[in-house]
Motif scaffolding. Structure first.
Motif, short mmCIF file in Angstrom:
data_model
loop_
_atom_site.label_atom_id
_atom_site.label_comp_id
_atom_site.label_asym_id
_atom_site.label_seq_id
_atom_site.Cartn_x
_atom_site.Cartn_y
_atom_site.Cartn_z
N LYS A 55 0.82 -1.22 0.00
CA LYS A 55 0.00 0.00 0.00
C LYS A 55 0.86 1.27 0.00
O LYS A 55 0.50 2.27 -0.63
CB LYS A 55 -0.93 -0.01 1.22
CG LYS A 55 -1.88 1.16 1.27
CD LYS A 55 -2.88 1.01 2.43
CE LYS A 55 -3.89 -0.06 2.13
NZ LYS A 55 -4.97 -0.13 3.15
N ASP A 91 -2.48 3.21 6.16
CA ASP A 91 -3.54 4.15 5.74
C ASP A 91 -3.16 5.59 6.07
O ASP A 91 -3.41 6.51 5.27
CB ASP A 91 -4.86 3.79 6.41
CG ASP A 91 -5.48 2.52 5.85
OD1 ASP A 91 -5.09 2.10 4.74
OD2 ASP A 91 -6.35 1.93 6.53
N ASP A 123 -2.89 8.42 3.25
CA ASP A 123 -3.81 9.56 3.33
C ASP A 123 -3.07 10.89 3.42
O ASP A 123 -3.49 11.89 2.81
CB ASP A 123 -4.74 9.40 4.54
CG ASP A 123 -5.75 8.27 4.35
OD1 ASP A 123 -5.92 7.81 3.20
OD2 ASP A 123 -6.34 7.84 5.35
#
Length: 337
Positions: free
Chosen positions: A195, A328, A332
């Motif tokens: 990710k 995340d 973000d």
């Protein structure tokens, strides 16, 4: 004379019989991890093992102890999250200090609180068949061991969450469950690294800092606050001095002064966690200082605030969850760049 000649063979026969009985008894007592009593209990949990022994004898920091092979009523003053990861839900644990992880809400339902400090009377009332403790309660080991078999596992018994769960898996006969968590962890770590691969460039550094009221500390990979998820899971690189002085040294925490921030926080990414009880004024004393705002990660907008009530937990399930949260957060923050 004749009387002695007549009784000698009888004595020899009796001695042979006794010797045979002793040898048979010794053969039974050396069976690994099993008690000397006849085994009648069978597995009732998720373990598919065919071992029907009622007890198992294990080596611990307090010597050999005999514990139930399949404990049903565990009281855990610490390590309850590790037990949950192994499929062993305690009947009671320490709520104030160790329970409350957002990643264990469902699993912790129904677990009773034994108080802080641990209430011996409460433990007695729960009729446990196994008690699990760490350094915080070792002073009461003798009291606990009079209530039920007590497994004492000191912090020094392991060096990482992986070692911890493998150790408990072996002690409690839950090797398969331990391996299942290791697989879950590896999958979460790979997903997290995938990710962030377009955001974090190879070789970029990160540092984990903890503020507790007026104290500022650099944390390693084995002290909680997301350190293991950050350095081992996502494999962000620690600064050389942090690796040497905090991680490789085994200290895992290094208290520093404000003037030392440029030396220890000169990283591409800063992850900061404020302990409960740290006031807004104490936070601002750090975040509003000129020395803080001169740091490269602050200037580039790469500072991540880690909520204490999420990242203070250091059990296996929480660490897996923290990997995803950290990934995340990184993605973000860099979406607009």
């Amino acid at each position: 004379m004749n009387k002695r000649l007549l009784t000698k063979p009888a004595c020899m026969i009796a001695m042979m019989i006794v010797t045979c009985l002793l040898l048979a008894a010794c053969g039974q007592s050396t069976a690994p991890t099993a008690s000397s009593s006849t085994a009648t209990k069978t597995e009732t949990g998720a373990d598919s093992s065919t071992n029907t022994a009622a007890d198992r004898t294990i080596d611990t920091a307090k010597g050999k102890i005999t514990i139930p092979a399949h404990p049903q009523r565990i009281v855990s003053t610490y390590y309850h999250g590790t037990l949950i990861a192994l499929g062993l839900k305690p009947v009671a644990a320490n709520k104030e200090w160790w329970m409350g992880s957002p990643f264990l809400k469902e699993q912790e339902q129904g677990i009773e609180d034994i108080g802080t400090p641990t209430s011996i009377e409460k433990v007695v009332s729960l009729n446990p068949d196994l008690i699990v403790i760490n350094d915080f309660d070792v002073k009461s080991y003798d009291q606990f061991s009079q209530i039920a078999p007590t497994l004492y596992v000191p912090y020094t018994a392991y060096n990482s969450p992986k070692e911890e769960i493998q150790m408990f898996g072996k002690l409690l006969g839950r090797e398969q469950q331990a391996q299942a968590w290791l697989t879950e962890y590896d999958e979460a770590a790979r997903a997290g690294r995938e990710k962030i691969k377009n955001v974090v460039k190879p070789g970029e550094t990160a540092v984990l800092v903890n503020v507790r009221e007026k104290d500022i500390s650099i944390l390693g990979d084995n002290y909680g606050r997301g350190g293991y998820a950050l350095y081992d899971g996502l494999q962000l690189k620690p600064l050389d001095n942090v690796k040497k002085e905090v991680i490789d040294s085994g200290k895992q925490i290094l208290k520093i002064q404000m003037e030392n921030l440029p030396e220890y926080l000169n990283a591409d990414h800063i992850f900061i966690c404020f302990n409960d009880g740290t006031t807004d004024a104490q936070k601002n004393a750090v975040l509003s200082s000129a020395i803080w705002n001169s740091l490269p990660a602050v200037k580039s907008g790469q500072v991540y605030d880690l909520p204490y009530d999420t990242f203070s937990y250091y059990d296996p399930k929480s660490i897996v969850g923290q990997i995803g949260l950290l990934a995340d957060m990184i993605v973000d923050k860099n979406k607009t760049k």
